[in-house]
Write a protein that holds these residues in place. Sequence first.
Motif, mmCIF file in Angstrom:
data_model
loop_
_atom_site.group_PDB
_atom_site.id
_atom_site.type_symbol
_atom_site.label_atom_id
_atom_site.label_comp_id
_atom_site.label_asym_id
_atom_site.label_seq_id
_atom_site.Cartn_x
_atom_site.Cartn_y
_atom_site.Cartn_z
ATOM 1 N N SER A 148 55.079 37.725 31.993
ATOM 2 C CA SER A 148 55.126 37.356 33.405
ATOM 3 C C SER A 148 54.202 36.180 33.719
ATOM 4 O O SER A 148 53.339 35.803 32.915
ATOM 5 N N VAL A 149 54.394 35.626 34.907
ATOM 6 C CA VAL A 149 53.518 34.557 35.389
ATOM 7 C C VAL A 149 52.073 35.032 35.390
ATOM 8 O O VAL A 149 51.164 34.341 34.926
ATOM 9 N N ALA A 150 51.851 36.251 35.900
ATOM 10 C CA ALA A 150 50.492 36.804 35.979
ATOM 11 C C ALA A 150 49.876 36.964 34.594
ATOM 12 O O ALA A 150 48.703 36.634 34.377
ATOM 13 N N GLU A 151 50.654 37.467 33.643
ATOM 14 C CA GLU A 151 50.128 37.674 32.285
ATOM 15 C C GLU A 151 49.782 36.344 31.628
ATOM 16 O O GLU A 151 48.807 36.251 30.880
ATOM 17 N N HIS A 188 46.909 46.353 35.733
ATOM 18 C CA HIS A 188 48.040 45.520 36.143
ATOM 19 C C HIS A 188 48.083 45.315 37.652
ATOM 20 O O HIS A 188 48.433 44.221 38.132
ATOM 21 N N LYS A 189 47.743 46.339 38.407
ATOM 22 C CA LYS A 189 47.776 46.225 39.863
ATOM 23 C C LYS A 189 46.842 45.110 40.336
ATOM 24 O O LYS A 189 47.235 44.243 41.126
ATOM 25 N N LYS A 190 45.624 45.115 39.830
ATOM 26 C CA LYS A 190 44.664 44.077 40.208
ATOM 27 C C LYS A 190 45.116 42.711 39.712
ATOM 28 O O LYS A 190 44.978 41.697 40.412
ATOM 29 N N ALA A 245 48.800 36.878 42.983
ATOM 30 C CA ALA A 245 49.450 36.573 44.259
ATOM 31 C C ALA A 245 48.511 35.794 45.179
ATOM 32 O O ALA A 245 48.910 34.807 45.827
ATOM 33 N N LYS A 246 47.238 36.195 45.224
ATOM 34 C CA LYS A 246 46.247 35.489 46.047
ATOM 35 C C LYS A 246 46.031 34.067 45.538
ATOM 36 O O LYS A 246 45.934 33.114 46.317
ATOM 37 N N LEU A 247 45.954 33.939 44.215
ATOM 38 C CA LEU A 247 45.740 32.625 43.615
ATOM 39 C C LEU A 247 46.906 31.691 43.914
ATOM 40 O O LEU A 247 46.703 30.539 44.318
ATOM 41 N N LEU A 248 48.123 32.176 43.721
ATOM 42 C CA LEU A 248 49.300 31.342 43.950
ATOM 43 C C LEU A 248 49.420 30.950 45.417
ATOM 44 O O LEU A 248 49.867 29.837 45.742
ATOM 45 N N GLU A 249 49.003 31.854 46.298
ATOM 46 C CA GLU A 249 49.002 31.520 47.732
ATOM 47 C C GLU A 249 47.955 30.455 48.025
ATOM 48 O O GLU A 249 48.197 29.514 48.776
ATOM 49 N N PRO A 260 54.795 28.945 45.380
ATOM 50 C CA PRO A 260 55.569 30.125 45.778
ATOM 51 C C PRO A 260 56.297 30.814 44.626
ATOM 52 O O PRO A 260 57.522 30.925 44.616
ATOM 53 N N PHE A 261 55.541 31.276 43.613
ATOM 54 C CA PHE A 261 56.150 31.938 42.467
ATOM 55 C C PHE A 261 55.909 33.437 42.549
ATOM 56 O O PHE A 261 54.886 33.890 43.079
ATOM 57 N N ASP A 262 56.828 34.201 41.995
ATOM 58 C CA ASP A 262 56.669 35.651 41.906
ATOM 59 C C ASP A 262 55.753 35.965 40.723
ATOM 60 O O ASP A 262 56.080 35.620 39.586
ATOM 61 N N PRO A 263 54.599 36.617 40.948
ATOM 62 C CA PRO A 263 53.681 36.916 39.844
ATOM 63 C C PRO A 263 54.309 37.738 38.729
ATOM 64 O O PRO A 263 53.873 37.680 37.583
#
Length: 503
Positions: A96-99, A120-122, A128-132, A137-140
């Motif tokens: 994923s983007v987050a990973e 994973h939740k954190k 999401a906070k970082l991308l904002e 506008p990507f889905d984490p």
Amino acid sequence: MSEYRLEMRDVVKTFPGVKALDHAQLKLRPGTVHALMGENGAGKSTLMKCMFGIYKMDEGQIVYEGEPIQIKDPLDALNHGIAMVHQELQPIPERSVAENIFVGRYPMKKALGFYPIIDHKKMYEDTAKLLEEVRMPFDPRAKLGTLSVSQMQLVEIAKAVSANCKVLILDEPTSSLTDNEVEALFRIVDDLRAKGVSIVYISHKMDEILRISDEVTIMRDGQYIGTWAAKELTTDAIITRMVGRELENLYPPRENVPGEVVFEVKDFTSINPKSFRDVSFQLRRGEILGVGGLVGAQRTELMEGLFGIRAHAKGKIYYKGEEIHVSRPRDAIKKGLAMLTEDRRATGIMGVLSVADNVAIASLNEYVDAGIVLNKKKIEKLVADNVAKLSIKTPSSKTLIQSLSGGNQQKVLISRWLANDPDVFILDEPTRGIDVGAKYEIYCIIADLAKQGKSVIMISSEMGELIGMSDRVMVMCDGKVTGFIDGDKANQENIMELATRFS
């Protein structure tokens, strides 16, 4: 307290047969954008890799916030607050983007009060906070592989920002970005500068350098040439300092004379309904046909279809008056076509092989004795001839191609196809990521091919390149050809009008 956040003093780095850095220097002030410029092979990326701990310096010193430090590896650099966005992306497409953003430093929690596991939740919340924050506008949770190359580049930039760095190295950050994405990057850079981050910005795009930079350091042949305030420089002044001479013209004179039609495409349509469709055009002997359009115009997809890399649903290809059938690259090569792909790292060079191997790979059948043994003497002569003809800078033919500069890698790839003596060259972004001096050398090679009677199709996203090099410009928008413009009548306005016809 020191005036500079980070200093690199008298850095020396030697590779087999090459002195990449010869007492190079760099001084970064807090809250500034410092452009690092030079031709391909000048040592820019090598110097940054020494700063980031990828390479170990042979000599020299790094002083960080007034104290000498030794950076052992990239993790050590991150721990010191130094982050780097590399020119060549290395994404993990199935994660994923987050990973991808938090790889190697995942937030952890204890399971059953004892075993540490990834939180994973954190991770997704923080992403999401970082991308904002950076306005991406990507889905984490989206797989990175579902994003475009330009979007992956932005994720890499977000990853560097997430490290809360004090020094950020951006190596050719806009090479794959659209104009809107470049503007988004500049907003991020401005925000980081306002927060006191020191930013090293490597780019060959002069307009970007003069717009975004506070200071400019120029290198040549691994040596430090000087540092100037960006407001004191002009494009011509930068080029002169980079190449050590003045370039009177950015493009060679047109001495080719287009002749009869040698290549024709009729109603060419992809099996993908969202890709190219109903494309028709002619290419003349000795002609340079530029192909323009915005990102998503399907120019690359069209050329890959013509070369047999992508399947097509209908359409005909004529070569020297006869219909030919191309279902794979081997068919195209046999018919006298050659293709220089857009991404030389991913689909061009074979990095772990030598310069000789990369030159000869497409024409090995010509150098086989008794059907089973490669004639190495003939291959060496082929390589030596091309190294001399194209002025390729390499310690030897046995040097790994991945150790060459981008411009020299591109020349090797052109040599690969020259060995086949094709009549039609398809060149997809032939000067992407190449400095102004090497660009001119590539332009001269292209112009010389046309002068010899070879036919060239050249995709380019650089407007000046299309106008300066093309006999005609074919413009595409949304998978369709929207018009043709004679080279002497082409300008930014009429190309953009056709490139946005369906927008």
